[in-house]
Design a protein around this motif. Structure first.
Motif, short mmCIF file in Angstrom:
data_model
loop_
_atom_site.label_atom_id
_atom_site.label_comp_id
_atom_site.label_asym_id
_atom_site.label_seq_id
_atom_site.Cartn_x
_atom_site.Cartn_y
_atom_site.Cartn_z
N GLU A 64 72.50 27.63 145.37
CA GLU A 64 73.81 27.03 145.57
C GLU A 64 73.78 25.84 146.53
N ARG A 65 72.59 25.35 146.82
CA ARG A 65 72.45 24.34 147.87
C ARG A 65 73.18 23.04 147.55
N HIS A 66 73.39 22.73 146.24
CA HIS A 66 74.06 21.48 145.87
C HIS A 66 75.54 21.68 145.55
N ASN A 67 76.02 22.89 145.73
CA ASN A 67 77.42 23.19 145.46
C ASN A 67 78.26 22.88 146.69
N PRO A 68 79.13 21.88 146.63
CA PRO A 68 79.91 21.52 147.84
C PRO A 68 80.88 22.60 148.28
#
Length: 270
Positions: free
Chosen positions: A224-228
């Motif tokens: 989920e690292r790119h989920n704002p």
């Protein structure tokens, strides 16, 4: 009066210092060899080879200055934050007919205070990780307890001189005595640390009881690292009740107060 040849004097001096030089070099080589060997044993997977070093000699030598950990590397790097917070029951000195003059303080984030010592510091002191290390040990031992034993840990144990022993006895009734003993050991150390924090912040003469809150909060999952909109998971908290104060032999409340409060004031002002 006899004249001395400078060459003879230098040769004589060299003859006298050569044994000392050889001794120093030999000791240095032996120490370097021991250090390399000890480091190899310490960072390599456990094996019977460690038994070559008797007793606790290896851990005593390696810790705290040479301890190493591979936990920052894959496949299982550190992925969460440990935190230790402290509050106390203090004597406000304002007893009335309707009040005994005691009140619970707000929580003090001891971990944040200590981490501030390492922030922007190329040479952080060991005092910057004390609460994090103790929080890790306490929470790991708490996880090993049975649900019934965790419920006992959440109760208040602070009256009398044997409150720690009473808590131990109550937990042992549900079995796993070794795990209970491991937890009680970490309870004792954590309570002693919480006592020092409380004494430093609110004054030794005012503190009657202490309570600590230990937690671990994982980071945002890698997937989920790119989920704002991704949020960190809720922290796991070891629920513990009020405790009596503990001061261990060798602790210096005065030195702790100087070190802790210097950073505490900076965190409070931010």
């Amino acid at each position: 009066m006899t004249d001395h040849d400078p060459t003879d004097l230098r040769h004589s001096r060299s003859q006298r210092t050569r044994p000392l030089t050889r001794l120093g070099s030999t000791l240095l080589v032996l120490f370097a060899g021991w250090h390399i060997f000890a480091s190899f044993l310490w960072i390599s997977p456990y094996s019977e080879l460690r038994t070559i070093v008797p007793g606790n000699a290896l851990s005593t030598y390696m810790l705290p200055w040479f301890g190493q950990s591979w936990s920052v590397f894959a496949p299982e790097p550190i992925n969460g934050d440990y935190r230790l917070e402290v509050r106390a029951i203090i004597d406000t000195g304002s007893a009335t007919a309707d009040s005994e003059g005691y009140e619970a303080t707000d929580w003090v984030d001891a971990t944040e205070v200590e981490i501030s010592k390492a922030r922007y510091n190329l040479f952080p002191p060991r005092a910057a990780i004390l609460s994090t290390q103790q929080a890790t040990k306490l929470l790991n031992s708490w996880k090993e307890l049975k649900p019934e034993q965790r419920e006992i840990a959440a109760l208040g144990y602070y009256e009398g001189d044997r409150w720690l022993a009473r808590m131990h006895d109550a937990m042992v009734e549900f079995g796993d005595e070794q795990k209970v003993t491991n937890y009680i050991v970490q309870e004792r150390y954590t309570t002693a640390y919480a006592t020092q924090v409380a004494y430093a912040v609110w004054g030794e003469e005012n503190v009657g009881q202490v309570q600590f809150r230990v937690s671990r909060q994982n980071i945002v999952p890698f997937a989920e690292r790119h989920n704002p909109d991704a949020e960190r998971p809720a922290p796991q908290i070891a629920n513990t009740g009020w405790r009596g104060v503990i001061v261990l032999s060798g602790q210096s409340n005065e030195d702790f107060e100087k070190s802790f409060m210097a950073s505490y004031r900076g965190v409070e002002n931010d």
